[in-house]
Design an enzyme around this catalytic site. Structure first.
Site, PDB file in Angstrom:
ATOM      1  N   THR A  17     -27.842 126.288 -28.577  1.00 45.78           N
ATOM      2  CA  THR A  17     -28.981 125.537 -28.051  1.00 45.78           C
ATOM      3  C   THR A  17     -30.207 126.438 -27.907  1.00 45.78           C
ATOM      4  OG1 THR A  17     -27.364 124.302 -26.731  1.00 45.78           O
ATOM      5  CG2 THR A  17     -29.682 123.936 -26.229  1.00 45.78           C
ATOM      6  N   ARG A  21     -25.691 133.596 -28.058  1.00 48.23           N
ATOM      7  CA  ARG A  21     -25.198 134.064 -26.755  1.00 48.23           C
ATOM      8  C   ARG A  21     -23.730 134.422 -26.862  1.00 48.23           C
ATOM      9  NH1 ARG A  21     -28.186 130.180 -22.345  1.00 48.23           N
ATOM     10  NH2 ARG A  21     -30.228 130.565 -23.244  1.00 48.23           N
ATOM     11  N   SER A 112     -30.290 133.675 -20.270  1.00 49.15           N
ATOM     12  CA  SER A 112     -30.807 132.697 -19.321  1.00 49.15           C
ATOM     13  C   SER A 112     -30.023 132.619 -18.013  1.00 49.15           C
ATOM     14  CB  SER A 112     -30.873 131.344 -20.009  1.00 49.15           C
ATOM     15  OG  SER A 112     -31.588 130.446 -19.223  1.00 49.15           O
ATOM     16  N   HIS A 113     -29.443 131.455 -17.744  1.00 46.22           N
ATOM     17  CA  HIS A 113     -28.766 131.233 -16.468  1.00 46.22           C
ATOM     18  C   HIS A 113     -27.358 131.823 -16.445  1.00 46.22           C
ATOM     19  CE1 HIS A 113     -27.743 128.215 -19.364  1.00 46.22           C
ATOM     20  NE2 HIS A 113     -26.635 127.953 -18.690  1.00 46.22           N
ATOM     21  N   LYS A 125     -32.807 135.722 -29.047  1.00 45.37           N
ATOM     22  CA  LYS A 125     -33.428 134.500 -29.537  1.00 45.37           C
ATOM     23  C   LYS A 125     -34.672 134.870 -30.329  1.00 45.37           C
ATOM     24  CE  LYS A 125     -35.646 131.768 -26.540  1.00 45.37           C
ATOM     25  NZ  LYS A 125     -36.078 130.615 -25.752  1.00 45.37           N
ATOM     26  N   ASP A 276     -34.550 130.700 -12.984  1.00 45.12           N
ATOM     27  CA  ASP A 276     -33.312 131.223 -13.571  1.00 45.12           C
ATOM     28  C   ASP A 276     -33.491 132.629 -14.140  1.00 45.12           C
ATOM     29  OD1 ASP A 276     -34.845 130.570 -15.755  1.00 45.12           O
ATOM     30  OD2 ASP A 276     -33.138 129.972 -16.976  1.00 45.12           O
ATOM     31  N   ASP A 278     -34.145 134.004 -17.036  1.00 42.17           N
ATOM     32  CA  ASP A 278     -35.288 134.354 -17.878  1.00 42.17           C
ATOM     33  C   ASP A 278     -36.567 133.619 -17.491  1.00 42.17           C
ATOM     34  OD1 ASP A 278     -34.165 131.941 -18.736  1.00 42.17           O
ATOM     35  OD2 ASP A 278     -34.840 132.205 -20.796  1.00 42.17           O
ATOM     36  N   ASP A 280     -37.432 130.420 -17.193  1.00 44.31           N
ATOM     37  CA  ASP A 280     -37.954 129.186 -17.786  1.00 44.31           C
ATOM     38  C   ASP A 280     -37.491 127.919 -17.058  1.00 44.31           C
ATOM     39  OD1 ASP A 280     -35.355 129.334 -18.672  1.00 44.31           O
ATOM     40  OD2 ASP A 280     -35.820 129.184 -20.817  1.00 44.31           O
ATOM     41  N   ARG A 281     -36.565 128.071 -16.119  1.00 47.65           N
ATOM     42  CA  ARG A 281     -36.127 126.875 -15.378  1.00 47.65           C
ATOM     43  C   ARG A 281     -36.661 126.886 -13.964  1.00 47.65           C
ATOM     44  NH1 ARG A 281     -29.885 125.540 -16.716  1.00 47.65           N
ATOM     45  NH2 ARG A 281     -29.941 126.035 -18.925  1.00 47.65           N
ATOM     46  N   THR A 343     -31.205 117.852 -26.803  1.00 50.38           N
ATOM     47  CA  THR A 343     -31.229 118.941 -25.820  1.00 50.38           C
ATOM     48  C   THR A 343     -31.704 120.240 -26.466  1.00 50.38           C
ATOM     49  OG1 THR A 343     -29.483 117.957 -24.505  1.00 50.38           O
ATOM     50  CG2 THR A 343     -29.707 120.347 -24.380  1.00 50.38           C
ATOM     51  N   GLU A 362     -36.480 118.631 -19.285  1.00 53.13           N
ATOM     52  CA  GLU A 362     -35.046 118.441 -19.479  1.00 53.13           C
ATOM     53  C   GLU A 362     -34.367 118.321 -18.129  1.00 53.13           C
ATOM     54  OE1 GLU A 362     -33.147 120.403 -23.079  1.00 53.13           O
ATOM     55  OE2 GLU A 362     -34.340 122.010 -22.249  1.00 53.13           O
ATOM     56  N   GLU A 363     -33.272 117.584 -18.104  1.00 53.36           N
ATOM     57  CA  GLU A 363     -32.531 117.384 -16.855  1.00 53.36           C
ATOM     58  C   GLU A 363     -31.957 118.685 -16.301  1.00 53.36           C
ATOM     59  OE1 GLU A 363     -29.147 118.159 -17.042  1.00 53.36           O
ATOM     60  OE2 GLU A 363     -29.503 118.555 -19.184  1.00 53.36           O
ATOM     61  N   SER A 364     -31.876 119.709 -17.161  1.00 48.73           N
ATOM     62  CA  SER A 364     -31.263 120.972 -16.768  1.00 48.73           C
ATOM     63  C   SER A 364     -32.238 121.888 -16.032  1.00 48.73           C
ATOM     64  CB  SER A 364     -30.736 121.671 -18.009  1.00 48.73           C
ATOM     65  OG  SER A 364     -31.770 121.781 -18.979  1.00 48.73           O
ATOM     66  N   LYS A 375     -40.112 126.110 -21.901  1.00 44.16           N
ATOM     67  CA  LYS A 375     -40.151 125.584 -20.550  1.00 44.16           C
ATOM     68  C   LYS A 375     -40.563 126.720 -19.627  1.00 44.16           C
ATOM     69  CE  LYS A 375     -35.043 125.761 -20.147  1.00 44.16           C
ATOM     70  NZ  LYS A 375     -34.565 126.134 -21.473  1.00 44.16           N
TER      71      LYS A 375
HETATM   72  C1  VG1 Z   1     -28.501 124.154 -21.654  1.00 46.72           C
HETATM   73  C2  VG1 Z   1     -29.264 122.968 -21.130  1.00 46.72           C
HETATM   74  C3  VG1 Z   1     -30.463 122.685 -22.004  1.00 46.72           C
HETATM   75  C4  VG1 Z   1     -31.332 123.947 -22.118  1.00 46.72           C
HETATM   76  C5  VG1 Z   1     -30.479 125.101 -22.607  1.00 46.72           C
HETATM   77  C6  VG1 Z   1     -31.240 126.396 -22.653  1.00 46.72           C
HETATM   78  O1  VG1 Z   1     -28.002 123.875 -22.935  1.00 46.72           O
HETATM   79  O2  VG1 Z   1     -28.447 121.833 -21.057  1.00 46.72           O
HETATM   80  O3  VG1 Z   1     -31.187 121.613 -21.477  1.00 46.72           O
HETATM   81  O4  VG1 Z   1     -32.396 123.745 -23.009  1.00 46.72           O
HETATM   82  O5  VG1 Z   1     -29.362 125.281 -21.741  1.00 46.72           O
HETATM   83  O6  VG1 Z   1     -31.826 126.685 -21.425  1.00 46.72           O
HETATM   84  P1  VG1 Z   1     -26.473 123.423 -23.203  1.00 46.72           P
HETATM   85  O7  VG1 Z   1     -26.350 123.349 -24.692  1.00 46.72           O
HETATM   86  O8  VG1 Z   1     -25.613 124.449 -22.566  1.00 46.72           O
HETATM   87  O9  VG1 Z   1     -26.318 122.098 -22.527  1.00 46.72           O
HETATM   88  V1  VG1 Z   1     -31.874 128.241 -20.878  1.00 46.72           V
HETATM   89  O10 VG1 Z   1     -32.799 128.245 -19.470  1.00 46.72           O
HETATM   90  O11 VG1 Z   1     -30.264 128.579 -20.796  1.00 46.72           O
HETATM   91  O12 VG1 Z   1     -32.605 129.108 -22.132  1.00 46.72           O
HETATM   92 CO    CO Z   2     -33.497 129.969 -18.971  1.00 45.22          CO
END
Ligand code: VG1
Ligand code: CO
Length: 542
Positions: A17, A21, A112-113, A125, A276, A278, A280-281, A343, A362-364, A375
């Protein structure tokens, strides 16, 4: 001196996504990082002499990989790299640097998270010249290349000093080390009414911002405390750590529990937020109210005109498919376009570039706008602060009034983490096999209206992305979505997204798990979550 090194391909370098990773030990295999970076460069055209931005979220392995990326950029003919001091750049700050300085692209190092440390996660990335994540066409090419790669190029250059601002040379290439915060903070000042927010803090407004020991710390410290005058201590856990202090830098109700509890307790600050790994959330919690990311997107879109950068009518709103339809109601009221994408932020880039959308979410817990192509956690926090400063109401009042006007989209996501991959695939496959027979079926009081797999037809470049999540839609507009995560590093993560629209204000503000109980039971009945996974309950509920 430039060396060409013989290598053999790895078969698992498929970007998910949001980039590649894996666990740190996977990245530490000889040539693993080099193969992937060379595969990126081999998939690009015309970068000779151009500039590459490089930065990361500071997690374990960040510095080493930045050193490799710089040496490989020099060997592959880039003219210059711009690197954040100490190797630090939040994802949105990196996006800004790429855009502001006309870079050819950028390499962002982050998982990221996901947790960090010697046994945890790392990621790489590639972002393109518009500042956004590489689209699928490029990530597919990178993966194809990674399976065929035979050699990579790297320059033998002495130690690099990433801790001193200024320009040095690495062979024929310039290396400019910049302050990671300055350009980003300047951009935020162009978008938001800093004076109004400053006045609000001066008036005693109290805020808690949890940087979760991750990259947003220095940004929050500078912007919230130094520039906006919030009291010292507003930004917490603000020193980026290689292992995020042993925590998951995931701003949700599980990993940011302390902040949540504090915001629900008597004497809570006026406003709480977190970001989070990095940056972006964003997590938004008003005093006494958790704002779901889907609601936050809707509220921000409905009130964006209160911020100087968004006075002009929004061009449109875009959201990922699993995100609730709360923002759709705002778009309808504003009579602007509404776009539903798969997503992942990479799907918003074309809409933003084409001027079709201004705000995306995004919902995340990802929200952002056309100011960058990622983001942006702090951006969302600052837009909230701007709205609070102008409306002079609490976050809770603003959200409650929003529901009264538009209705409430009850929403929850249930994650089942580290499920055996075969079992997760079997669940989705079985569901796919039932698309034809599900419509018309009754589950309790619910009747299935439709079941399908989401496919996206990009209105800008015509590309089609299939298999982007399984949807079961019920009569009356409720729905359940099933998807497998594309960012996990062990086994599979099943995400179940549950949504129900409630127009009646008398029914607003209930506990979402209770309000959604019937749908949650239906999700299990339809997909056999327990039967397939052997799990009684989700790992994380958000
Ligand atoms: C998750 C989230 C998605 C987000 C992605 C990257 O992906 O659901 O909405 O864009 O992480 O965000 P997945 O495929 O695990 O559902 V981040 O802040 O991890 O770069
Ligand atoms: Co992130």
């Amino acid at each position: 001196m430039i060396r060409t090194v013989q290598t053999t391909p790895f078969d698992d370098q498929k970007p998910g996504t949001s980039g590649l990773r894996k666990k740190v030990p996977v990245f530490q295999q000889p040539n693993y990082v080099e193969n992937f970076i060379q595969s990126v460069f081999d998939s690009l055209d015309g970068y000779r002499g151009k500039t590459l931005a490089i930065g990361g979220d500071g997690r374990f392995l960040n510095r080493e990989v930045i050193g490799i990326a710089i040496r490989m950029a020099a060997a592959n003919g880039f003219g210059k790299v711009i690197v954040g001091k100490g190797g630090i750049l939040s994802t949105p700050a990196a996006s800004n640097i790429i855009r502001k300085y006309g870079c050819f692209g950028g390499i962002i190092l982050s998982a990221s998270h996901n947790p960090g440390g010697p046994h945890e996660d790392f990621g790489i990335k590639y972002n393109i010249g518009n500042g956004g994540p590489a689209p699928e066409k490029i990530t597919d090419a990178i993966f194809a290349r990674s399976k065929a790669i035979r050699e990579y190029r790297i320059a033998d250059i002495g130690p690099l000093d990433l801790d001193r601002i200024g320009t040095t040379r690495a062979g024929d290439m310039a290396v400019e080390v910049i302050d990671p915060v300055t350009d980003y903070a300047a951009l935020m000042e162009t978008l938001f009414d800093f004076e109004a927010i400053r006045a609000m803090f001066k008036g005693g407004f109290r805020m808690a911002f949890d940087a979760m020991h991750a990259v947003t710390g220095p940004y929050a410290k500078e912007i919230l405390e130094n520039r906006l005058g919030a009291p010292a201590g507003t930004a917490r856990n603000f020193v980026p750590r290689e292992d995020f202090g042993g925590h998951h830098p995931d701003p949700n109700l599980v990993h940011a529990r302390e902040l949540y509890d504090e915001m629900m307790a008597p004497g809570a600050p006026d406003f709480g937020a977190a970001s989070d790994g990095d940056g972006d959330r964003n997590l938004i919690i008003g005093r006494g109210i958790f704002v779901t990311p889907s609601d936050s997107l809707a509220v921000l879109a409905a009130n964006a005109h209160l911020a100087p950068g968004y006075r002009a009518e929004l061009k449109g709103i875009a959201r990922s498919m699993p995100t609730s339809a709360a923002a759709d109601r705002v778009a309808a009221k504003l009579k602007i376009g509404m776009y539903e994408t798969p997503t992942g932020w990479k799907f918003f880039g074309n809409l933003l570039d084409a001027g079709m959308a201004t705000i995306c979410g995004e919902e995340s817990a990802g929200t952002g706008s056309d100011h960058v192509r990622e983001k942006d956690g702090l951006w969302a926090v600052l837009l909230w602060l701007n709205i609070l400063a102008v409306r002079k109401e609490s976050a809770k009042d603003i959200v409650t009034k929003h529901w009264a006007e538009f209705g409430q989209n009850y929403y929850s996501r249930h994650d089942y983490e580290a499920v055996e991959t075969d079992k997760a695939n079997a669940l989705i496959d079985e569901l796919r096999g039932r698309f034809a027979t599900l419509p018309g079926q009754k589950i309790g009081a619910l009747t299935v209206a439709a079941a399908d797999e989401f496919a996206y037809h990009d209105p800008v470049d015509g590309s089609v992305s299939k298999n982007q999540g399984t949807r079961v839609l019920f009569e009356g507009g409720s729905r359940v979505v099933f998807r497998l995560s594309g960012t996990g590093t062990s086994g599979a993560t099943l995400r179940v997204y549950i949504e129900k629209y409630e127009p009646d204000p008398a029914q607003h503000g209930r506990d979402p798990q209770a309000a959604l109980a019937e749908l949650i039971a239906a999700a299990d009945a339809i997909a056999g979550i327990r039967r397939h996974t052997g799990r009684d309950a989700p790992t994380v509920i958000t």
